[in-house]
Design an enzyme around this catalytic site. Structure first.
Site, PDB file in Angstrom:
ATOM      1  N   ALA A 132       0.898  -1.216  -0.096  1.00 38.74           N
ATOM      2  CA  ALA A 132       0.018   0.008   0.088  1.00 38.74           C
ATOM      3  C   ALA A 132       0.822   1.387  -0.009  1.00 38.74           C
ATOM      4  O   ALA A 132       0.816   1.969  -0.897  1.00 38.74           O
ATOM      5  CB  ALA A 132      -1.038  -0.136   1.236  1.00 38.74           C
ATOM      6  N   CYS A 145      -6.235  -6.916   4.511  1.00 38.99           N
ATOM      7  CA  CYS A 145      -7.669  -6.991   5.320  1.00 38.99           C
ATOM      8  C   CYS A 145      -8.499  -7.978   4.703  1.00 38.99           C
ATOM      9  O   CYS A 145      -9.442  -8.586   5.364  1.00 38.99           O
ATOM     10  CB  CYS A 145      -8.180  -5.646   5.417  1.00 38.99           C
ATOM     11  SG  CYS A 145      -7.263  -4.491   6.247  1.00 38.99           S
ATOM     12  N   TYR A 154     -31.318  11.144   9.190  1.00 43.48           N
ATOM     13  CA  TYR A 154     -32.113  10.508  10.161  1.00 43.48           C
ATOM     14  C   TYR A 154     -33.286   9.818   9.053  1.00 43.48           C
ATOM     15  O   TYR A 154     -33.684  10.604   8.031  1.00 43.48           O
ATOM     16  CB  TYR A 154     -33.090  11.320  10.899  1.00 43.48           C
ATOM     17  CG  TYR A 154     -34.312  10.656  11.320  1.00 43.48           C
ATOM     18  CD1 TYR A 154     -34.390   9.468  12.245  1.00 43.48           C
ATOM     19  CD2 TYR A 154     -35.660  11.152  11.050  1.00 43.48           C
ATOM     20  CE1 TYR A 154     -35.743   8.823  12.410  1.00 43.48           C
ATOM     21  CE2 TYR A 154     -36.989  10.569  11.159  1.00 43.48           C
ATOM     22  CZ  TYR A 154     -37.030   9.472  11.879  1.00 43.48           C
ATOM     23  OH  TYR A 154     -37.990   8.735  12.214  1.00 43.48           O
TER      24      TYR A 154
END
Length: 457
Positions: A10, A42, A429
Site C-alpha cells: 500500500a 484486510c 435520520y
C-alpha cells in the site's frame, strides 16, 4: 531523479504512483520480496474462508500494471543493506541468489511489519501466519490439501485472530482461540469485549483467555495438540496472530531513529531522520491526535495516506510539496459473526495511562427505529474529557449502521469536538437507519449530563 522503493504494497506503491504522475523525469525502481504488489491484507481472512476465489482477486494493481506505467518492479527481491552516504541499496534476487546494488537519489522505506512468532519447537512446521498474501495462500492451500486438519489453534485474539477464527469455523473446522490477555480485542474495554466474547462463543469459538502458548506436540509429521500454561488442547495446525513488529532493522542500521512505539521516527512529510530517506506504512510511528502520544498503527488506511504524502514530498520541486500527515485517532471496524465491531480514540485504560480525567457512558439501543421490523441492537460506549467535554473515544458493537456511526465519532475525535456541541450535530435520520436521536447524539447527551456540563438536553 532516481527513486528506490523498498516494499511493494500500500504505502510503497502509492508513493511510487504519485511520483510517477508528478515527475516525468523520475526513474522508479521497486524492490518487493513477495509475489504480489498492492494487495489487500484486510481481505486475507475472507480468502482463507473461501469466499474469495483466488489470491489475485485481492490485488489492486499487479506488477505488470506498474511496469506498464513506467516503473521497474523487481519481485522476489529483498533489500539487505542501505548505505545512506553512498545512496545505494544492496538487494538480493531470492530466486537466483544473486546480489547487486541499486543507487538512489530518494529512498522510500515501506517494509511493513513481521508477525510475532514465539520461539517454540514445532511452530516452524505446524505454525502459519497470515501477515502477507503469500502467507494467506499457504494457509488456505494447507487447509484444502490436508484432510487431517479438523481442529486449529489460533494464538492471538486481535482483529486478525478473530477474523481467521470465524473463517475457519465457516470452513467447518473447530477452533481454539488462545490469548494471554484477560479479554479479546485489547483495543476495546473489558465490558465491551465481554459482549463480543459471548457472540464468539455462541458462534462456536472455544476461548482460552489469560493463557500463553508453551508447547506444540506432534506425532511425526502430524500436529496433535497445543499446550498452554493452563491447559492442553487438540490442534492439527496453529495460526499465529499475535500482532506485528515493524521491520525497522535495515533503516535502523542505516542511522534512522526508532521511536518508543518501535516504529521509525518520521516528520509530517514522512521524512526519516536520515537525509534522502522517507518511510511510510506499518513501519512508522504516528502521532495520536487524541492523547498526543506516539504509536505504531498498522492499517492500510494510514499506509495509503502516508504513501501519498511521502510521494508528494519526494516529487516536489522547490516551493511545492506542502502535504502533511497529521496523525491518527485509531479508527477501526470489522465484522464478526454477523456483528459489527468498531472503535476510535481512547479506551478507559488508555485514558488512564495518558493521565486524562474522563467520564464514560454505556448503554444499549436499536440499530434502526425501534418500531421497524427487526430493529437490531447496538451497544454503545463513549468517553469524554471531564473538564472540557472533548470526545476522547467511542466503541460500538451492533447489528447495523455501526460503520457510519464510528466514522462520525472519528470526526469528533480528530477535530476535538465536545459532547456539548456534538449533541446538536445535524446527523441524517430515517427510520431504516436509526431514531430521531441518533445513538451518538444520545451518547453525547448522556456524557454532557454525566460530566455536569451544559446545556443539558
Amino acid at each position: 531523479m532516481r527513486l528506490v522503493v523498498i516494499g511493494g504494497d500500500a504505502a510503497g506503491m502509492t508513493a511510487a504512483s504519485v511520483v510517477r504522475r508528478r515527475r516525468d523525469d523520475a526513474d522508479i525502481v521497486v524492490i518487493e520480496r513477495g509475489h504480489y504488489t498492492s494487495y489487500s491484507m484486510c481481505g486475507i481472512p475472507y480468502y482463507v474462508a473461501g469466499s474469495i476465489g483466488q489470491p489475485e482477486d485481492l490485488v489492486a494493481r499487479s506488477p505488470a500494471e506498474f511496469r506498464d506505467a513506467g516503473m521497474t518492479v523487481h519481485m522476489r527481491t529483498e533489500a539487505t543493506a542501505i548505505d545512506p552516504d553512498r545512496r545505494v541499496v544492496t538487494v538480493r534476487d531470492l530466486d537466483r541468489d544473486a546480489e547487486r546494488t541499486e543507487p538512489y537519489d530518494a529512498l522510500l522505506y515501506a517494509t511493513g511489519a513481521h508477525p510475532r512468532v514465539p520461539d517454540l519447537p514445532g511452530l516452524d512446521r505446524h505454525g502459519y501466519v497470515v501477515h502477507t498474501l503469500d502467507e494467506g495462500a499457504q494457509l488456505r492451500d494447507a487447509l484444502e490439501r490436508r484432510d487431517d486438519v479438523r481442529t486449529v489453534a489460533i494464538v492471538g485474539a486481535g482483529y486478525i485472530g478473530l477474523e481467521v477464527a470465524e473463517a475457519l469455523i465457516e470452513r467447518g473446522l473447530a477452533v481454539h482461540l488462545i490469548d494471554r490477555g484477560p479479554h479479546v480485542m485489547r483495543t476495546l474495554d473489558a465490558d465491551m469485549a465481554a459482549r463480543l466474547e459471548k457472540i464468539l462463543s455462541d458462534f462456536g469459538v472455544q476461548l482460552h483467555l489469560g493463557e500463553s502458548l508453551t508447547a506444540i506436540h506432534a506425532d511425526g509429521s502430524h500436529c496433535r495438540e497445543v499446550v498452554t500454561d493452563r491447559g492442553c488442547y487438540e490442534a492439527n495446525a496453529v495460526v499465529l496472530a499475535m500482532g506485528g513488529t515493524p521491520n525497522v532493522a535495515l533503516a535502523r542500521a542505516a542511522g534512522c531513529d526508532v521511536g518508543p512505539s518501535g516504529g521509525l521516527v518520521v516528520d509530517n512529510r514522512m521524512r526519516t531522520t536520515v537525509p534522502g530517506v522517507w518511510a511510510a506504512g506499518d513501519v512508522v510511528e504516528s502521532r495520536d491526535l487524541v492523547a498526543g502520544r506516539r504509536l505504531n498503527v498498522q492499517l492500510g488506511t494510514h499506509a495509503n495516506k502516508q504513501g501519498k504524502v511521502a510521494g508528494i514530498d519526494i516529487a516536489a520541486h522547490p516551493g511545492e510539496g506542502d502535504a502533511a500527515f497529521p496523525g491518527v485517532v485509531g479508527t477501526a471496524v470489522t465484522r464478526l459473526c454477523d456483528w459489527d465491531v468498531a472503535r476510535v480514540g481512547l479506551t478507559e485504560r488508555e485514558a488512564k495511562d495518558a493521565r486524562i480525567a474522563y467520564g464514560a457512558v454505556s448503554f444499549t439501543g436499536t440499530a434502526t427505529a425501534g418500531y421497524m421490523p427487526d430493529p437490531g441492537v447496538v451497544h454503545v460506549k463513549m468517553l469524554a474529557q471531564r473538564e472540557t467535554g472533548r470526545v476522547l473515544g467511542a466503541q460500538l458493537l451492533g447489528t447495523g449502521n455501526v460503520a457510519k456511526r464510528i466514522d462520525v465519532a472519528a470526526v469528533w475525535c480528530q477535530l476535538g469536538v465536545t459532547v456539548q456541541d456534538a449533541q446538536f450535530f445535524d446527523l441524517s435520520y430515517a427510520p431504516p437507519f436509526g431514531g430521531v436521536w441518533d445513538l451518538l447524539l444520545v451518547a453525547a447527551r448522556k456524557l454532557t449530563a454525566e460530566l455536569g456540563l451544559s446545556p443539558q438536553l
